[in-house]
Enzyme design. Structure first.
Site, PDB file in Angstrom:
ATOM      1  N   ASP A  90       0.753  -1.209   0.021  1.00 63.51           N
ATOM      2  CA  ASP A  90      -0.017  -0.111  -0.032  1.00 63.51           C
ATOM      3  C   ASP A  90       0.939   1.085  -0.076  1.00 63.51           C
ATOM      4  O   ASP A  90       2.226   1.434   0.204  1.00 63.51           O
ATOM      5  CB  ASP A  90      -0.848   0.053   0.921  1.00 63.51           C
ATOM      6  CG  ASP A  90      -0.434   0.176   2.390  1.00 63.51           C
ATOM      7  OD1 ASP A  90       0.895   0.234   2.554  1.00 63.51           O
ATOM      8  OD2 ASP A  90      -0.990  -0.198   3.485  1.00 63.51           O
ATOM      9  N   PHE A  94      -3.184   5.142   4.087  1.00 64.75           N
ATOM     10  CA  PHE A  94      -4.232   4.873   4.912  1.00 64.75           C
ATOM     11  C   PHE A  94      -3.945   4.962   6.235  1.00 64.75           C
ATOM     12  O   PHE A  94      -4.722   5.541   7.116  1.00 64.75           O
ATOM     13  CB  PHE A  94      -4.833   3.496   4.495  1.00 64.75           C
ATOM     14  CG  PHE A  94      -6.153   3.039   5.150  1.00 64.75           C
ATOM     15  CD1 PHE A  94      -7.240   3.532   4.714  1.00 64.75           C
ATOM     16  CD2 PHE A  94      -5.887   2.184   6.380  1.00 64.75           C
ATOM     17  CE1 PHE A  94      -8.102   3.147   5.428  1.00 64.75           C
ATOM     18  CE2 PHE A  94      -6.959   1.737   6.998  1.00 64.75           C
ATOM     19  CZ  PHE A  94      -8.220   2.394   6.603  1.00 64.75           C
ATOM     20  N   ASP A 264      -7.908  -7.619  -0.088  1.00 66.36           N
ATOM     21  CA  ASP A 264      -7.028  -7.861   1.026  1.00 66.36           C
ATOM     22  C   ASP A 264      -7.597  -7.486   2.415  1.00 66.36           C
ATOM     23  O   ASP A 264      -8.373  -6.707   2.337  1.00 66.36           O
ATOM     24  CB  ASP A 264      -5.721  -6.724   0.760  1.00 66.36           C
ATOM     25  CG  ASP A 264      -6.010  -5.562   1.423  1.00 66.36           C
ATOM     26  OD1 ASP A 264      -6.422  -4.856   0.850  1.00 66.36           O
ATOM     27  OD2 ASP A 264      -5.632  -5.018   2.525  1.00 66.36           O
ATOM     28  N   CYS A 302     -11.693 -28.758   5.232  1.00 65.69           N
ATOM     29  CA  CYS A 302     -10.437 -28.085   5.204  1.00 65.69           C
ATOM     30  C   CYS A 302      -9.123 -28.918   5.346  1.00 65.69           C
ATOM     31  O   CYS A 302      -9.119 -29.940   5.974  1.00 65.69           O
ATOM     32  CB  CYS A 302     -10.400 -26.937   6.287  1.00 65.69           C
ATOM     33  SG  CYS A 302      -8.990 -25.817   6.249  1.00 65.69           S
ATOM     34  N   CYS A 304      -6.014 -27.822   6.267  1.00 65.34           N
ATOM     35  CA  CYS A 304      -5.024 -26.997   7.033  1.00 65.34           C
ATOM     36  C   CYS A 304      -4.837 -28.106   8.361  1.00 65.34           C
ATOM     37  O   CYS A 304      -5.230 -29.055   8.546  1.00 65.34           O
ATOM     38  CB  CYS A 304      -5.356 -25.637   7.573  1.00 65.34           C
ATOM     39  SG  CYS A 304      -6.504 -25.831   8.940  1.00 65.34           S
ATOM     40  N   CYS A 307      -7.277 -28.455  10.907  1.00 70.53           N
ATOM     41  CA  CYS A 307      -8.350 -29.302  10.963  1.00 70.53           C
ATOM     42  C   CYS A 307      -8.125 -30.666  10.568  1.00 70.53           C
ATOM     43  O   CYS A 307      -9.063 -31.437  10.696  1.00 70.53           O
ATOM     44  CB  CYS A 307      -9.228 -28.656   9.506  1.00 70.53           C
ATOM     45  SG  CYS A 307      -9.767 -27.045   9.785  1.00 70.53           S
ATOM     46  N   HIS A 333      -5.355 -21.787   9.684  1.00 75.90           N
ATOM     47  CA  HIS A 333      -6.766 -22.335   9.170  1.00 75.90           C
ATOM     48  C   HIS A 333      -7.545 -21.011   8.186  1.00 75.90           C
ATOM     49  O   HIS A 333      -8.063 -21.491   7.410  1.00 75.90           O
ATOM     50  CB  HIS A 333      -7.973 -22.759  10.340  1.00 75.90           C
ATOM     51  CG  HIS A 333      -9.148 -22.886   9.883  1.00 75.90           C
ATOM     52  ND1 HIS A 333      -9.482 -23.760   9.244  1.00 75.90           N
ATOM     53  CD2 HIS A 333     -10.180 -22.011   9.801  1.00 75.90           C
ATOM     54  CE1 HIS A 333     -10.861 -23.591   8.728  1.00 75.90           C
ATOM     55  NE2 HIS A 333     -11.225 -22.635   9.258  1.00 75.90           N
TER      56      HIS A 333
HETATM   57 ZN   LIG Z   1      -8.416 -25.620   8.433  1.00 78.69          ZN
END
Ligand SMILES: [Zn+2]
Length: 371
Positions: A90, A94, A264, A302, A304, A307, A333
């Site tokens: 950026d 901001f 984003d 999921c 990850c 999970c 996650h």
């Molecule tokens: Zn996950």
């Protein structure tokens, strides 16, 4: 060469490929926020493993610490943070504008005091562009003023006009390099005529991509989508479109449906550090006592680590015990969920079933967690 090709469209939604000096990324894409040269609580390898292809760096934080000169001497931000892939930075504007009481603005730029040590700094369209060049950002953003909400039409117009003058100066300071890009930022508040005027000014200058700024600042999702519907169709179809600072999974699905390619937001990483998980069944708070003896996976679909290797009871325990692994696993996650959400939308667009897919995703959130 830098460029975005649309591979398929479904209604206003687009699936495409963004090509850069640092590799290609499939769109729509969500960019994890790596504020100070790190996506908080994650190694670069872990960020890559979530499926993220593009990360964001914050110029404000990096220019104050460790400083753009030092990052440049150390080989640029890609090397500094071990992210050879594309990085978008950026402009720093901001954060600087958010420093109420610590900054003064004039036509030429903004003077501010560092939140770290109170030292005085100045950011102009030229210096913001130069600093991002020193950081070796793949995608540089122009310096703009994020128009506050609410603002009268006159206030929004004056603010937008300043941002357009700054966009022209940012462009003049831009050093073109193959595979690198500078994006202009559409402002204009919630006023369609001002948004149109802003698009006309920016396309007149000519950028490699266009961002829609000044949204998700309190106007609400319905108004944000109205602004997108009035703005996105005016943007050149052959350039990438980036909605800045957005948002929730619901915001992303709705904005992809209106033709946005890039996003984003700190939401998935910040939420992960405070025990909130975005899942296909909605948002779960892992601090909640009902997870204390629940051995089920956080989100069965999921891939990850949180999970596939742990149950909810363990994640709950980590947060109750203030173990740092809790924020690490949940950040992983949430970023995996956001990346998978984007990939699912892309596949649906490619298959011509975006609307039905979006409806099914929303139905999953609405049904909630079957306890
Ligand atoms: Zn996950």
């Amino acid at each position: 060469m830098f460029g975005h090709s649309t591979v398929a469209t479904d209604g206003a939604a687009r699936a495409g490929v963004l090509r850069t000096a640092h590799g290609a990324v499939e769109t729509p894409v969500f960019m994890p926020v790596g504020t100070a040269g790190t996506v908080k609580a994650m190694t670069a390898d872990q960020v890559r493993a979530t499926g993220a292809g593009l990360v964001l760096g914050n110029t404000y934080h990096l220019m104050l610490r460790p400083g753009a000169d030092r990052v440049e001497r150390l080989g640029g931000l890609h090397r500094f943070m071990d992210w050879p892939g594309p990085i978008l930075t950026d402009s720093g504007g901001f954060q600087v504008m958010s420093l109420a009481g610590l900054r003064t603005m004039d036509e030429s730029g903004v003077t501010f005091r560092s939140h770290l040590d109170g030292s005085a700094h100045r950011l102009t369209p030229e210096s913001a562009t130069g600093i991002q060049h020193q950081l070796d950002a793949t995608i540089t953003m122009v310096l703009d003023e994020c128009t506050p909400f609410p603002a009268t039409e006159a206030q929004a117009e004056a603010s937008m006009a300043l941002s357009m003058r700054w966009a022209a100066r940012s462009r003049a300071a831009w050093v073109a390099r193959p595979g690198y890009a500078q994006f202009g930022i559409v402002q204009g508040g919630v006023y369609p005529a001002l948004r149109a005027a802003s698009v006309a000014a920016l396309t007149g200058i000519g950028f490699e991509g266009y961002a829609v700024g000044g949204l998700a600042v309190g106007e609400g999702q319905a108004m944000m989508l109205e602004v997108l519907e009035a703005t996105v169709p005016l943007l050149p179809a052959n350039r990438p479109r980036y909605l800045m600072g957005v948002g929730t999974p619901g915001d992303l699905v709705a904005a992809v449906g209106r033709g946005i390619d890039m996003f984003d937001c700190v939401m998935p990483t910040r939420a992960g550090r405070t025990a909130r998980a975005f899942t296909s069944q909605g948002v779960l708070n892992l601090r909640n006592a009902r997870h204390a003896e629940d051995g089920r996976a956080l989100d069965p679909g999921c891939t990850c680590t949180a999970c596939t290797r742990h149950g909810r009871a363990y994640l709950h325990h980590l947060f109750r015990a203030n173990e740092m692994l809790g924020p690490m696993l949940l950040t992983q996650h949430n970023l995996t969920y956001y990346a998978a959400l984007m990939r699912g939308l892309r596949l649906a667009i490619l298959g011509g079933g975006f609307a039905a897919h979006a409806e099914a995703v929303r139905a999953g959130w609405a049904a909630g967690d079957p306890v």
